[in-house]
Design a protein around this motif. Sequence first.
Motif, PDB file in Angstrom:
ATOM      1  N   PHE A 124     -18.918   9.661 -73.767  1.00 43.90           N
ATOM      2  CA  PHE A 124     -17.524  10.078 -73.632  1.00 43.90           C
ATOM      3  C   PHE A 124     -16.772   9.150 -72.682  1.00 43.90           C
ATOM      4  CE2 PHE A 124     -19.523  13.770 -75.378  1.00 43.90           C
ATOM      5  CZ  PHE A 124     -18.550  14.389 -76.141  1.00 43.90           C
ATOM      6  N   LYS A 125     -16.896   7.844 -72.914  1.00 46.01           N
ATOM      7  CA  LYS A 125     -16.263   6.869 -72.029  1.00 46.01           C
ATOM      8  C   LYS A 125     -14.740   6.892 -72.137  1.00 46.01           C
ATOM      9  CE  LYS A 125     -16.651   3.009 -75.329  1.00 46.01           C
ATOM     10  NZ  LYS A 125     -17.195   1.647 -75.527  1.00 46.01           N
ATOM     11  N   MET A 126     -14.182   7.388 -73.237  1.00 46.10           N
ATOM     12  CA  MET A 126     -12.729   7.400 -73.403  1.00 46.10           C
ATOM     13  C   MET A 126     -12.076   8.673 -72.850  1.00 46.10           C
ATOM     14  SD  MET A 126     -12.675   4.498 -74.710  1.00 46.10           S
ATOM     15  CE  MET A 126     -10.944   4.262 -75.082  1.00 46.10           C
ATOM     16  N   LEU A 127     -12.903   9.620 -72.386  1.00 39.99           N
ATOM     17  CA  LEU A 127     -12.357  10.868 -71.860  1.00 39.99           C
ATOM     18  C   LEU A 127     -11.583  10.597 -70.573  1.00 39.99           C
ATOM     19  CD1 LEU A 127     -14.203  14.223 -71.551  1.00 39.99           C
ATOM     20  CD2 LEU A 127     -13.170  13.237 -69.518  1.00 39.99           C
ATOM     21  N   LYS A 128     -10.424  11.253 -70.424  1.00 35.14           N
ATOM     22  CA  LYS A 128      -9.612  11.083 -69.221  1.00 35.14           C
ATOM     23  C   LYS A 128      -9.295  12.432 -68.585  1.00 35.14           C
ATOM     24  CE  LYS A 128      -7.370   6.674 -70.338  1.00 35.14           C
ATOM     25  NZ  LYS A 128      -6.065   5.975 -70.462  1.00 35.14           N
TER      26      LYS A 128
END
Length: 288
Positions: A124-128
């Motif tokens: 989930f590297k794109m989770l902000k």
Amino acid sequence: MSILLSNLALFIQNDEKSVDDNPNAELEGQDLWKEFSVKGTEMVITKKGRRMFPMIRTKLYGLDWESKYIMMLEMVQYDRFRYKFTNGKWEVAGKGDIQPIRAPVMHPGSPKTGEDWMKDGACFKMLKLSNDLMNADGHIFLNSMHRYVPRFHIVRCDSFGNPIFSTVKSFVFDHTDFIAVTAYQNIEVTAKKIANNPFAKGFRKQNLEEKKRRSRVLKKQETVEPSSEEMDQPSILPNISNELMAQWQLALFSSYGPIQPEPLNLKIPEIPKKSGFGVLDLLAEPNS
């Protein structure tokens, strides 16, 4: 006739009893998470959204090769307190704010086969994380100075790609709880993120004296600014439909009840009430 029935079977929802799976997930980078946890993990939240570091990356096991699965991640309130950073450590500051219902974030690769998930894992590297409740970019809203823990879910789908909520399996990994902040409070945490975050490579090129100066500056700033490399990467996490969200909440509360980790054994400090001249004094009869 047998060929026709075989083709029609493709459009019939999966028979849950016929699928033999035992989904399991393992957190990657556990040692790094543990190192941060010892110091008190902090995650910066901004209106535009800020990525997590360390990030949630999992290895997956026990999935049915042919069945499709959806991977989801949500942030759960760890306890009911607000925190403050005092004398180099985090302490309870009182009761926490009311927490809104948060939609889980769906992995952009969902749904795909168990074979693919077990080969690629789920990252989930794109989770902000955001402190803007009205953000429209699918970021997860958190309250500053509150403690949270990521909760990961594996959901098997039927032949139409719809989630079968009775198959939900949830995971909370050790050492992944963190406190949401708008600016890093612990200089040691800041230094460790600079040393390990690939997006902070520019900071690591500075000499020792520059690092010390930068640490003093960062403490006064609202947050550590991300590199241009990080800012250029768009968030591509898909939004969850209202219908799916409603089903999701129903499944969680009817099947599990609350599945938060056990709260910390902490007591809310008593705040002394102010004393002084009050209304009753104004109404009192004058002494004769």
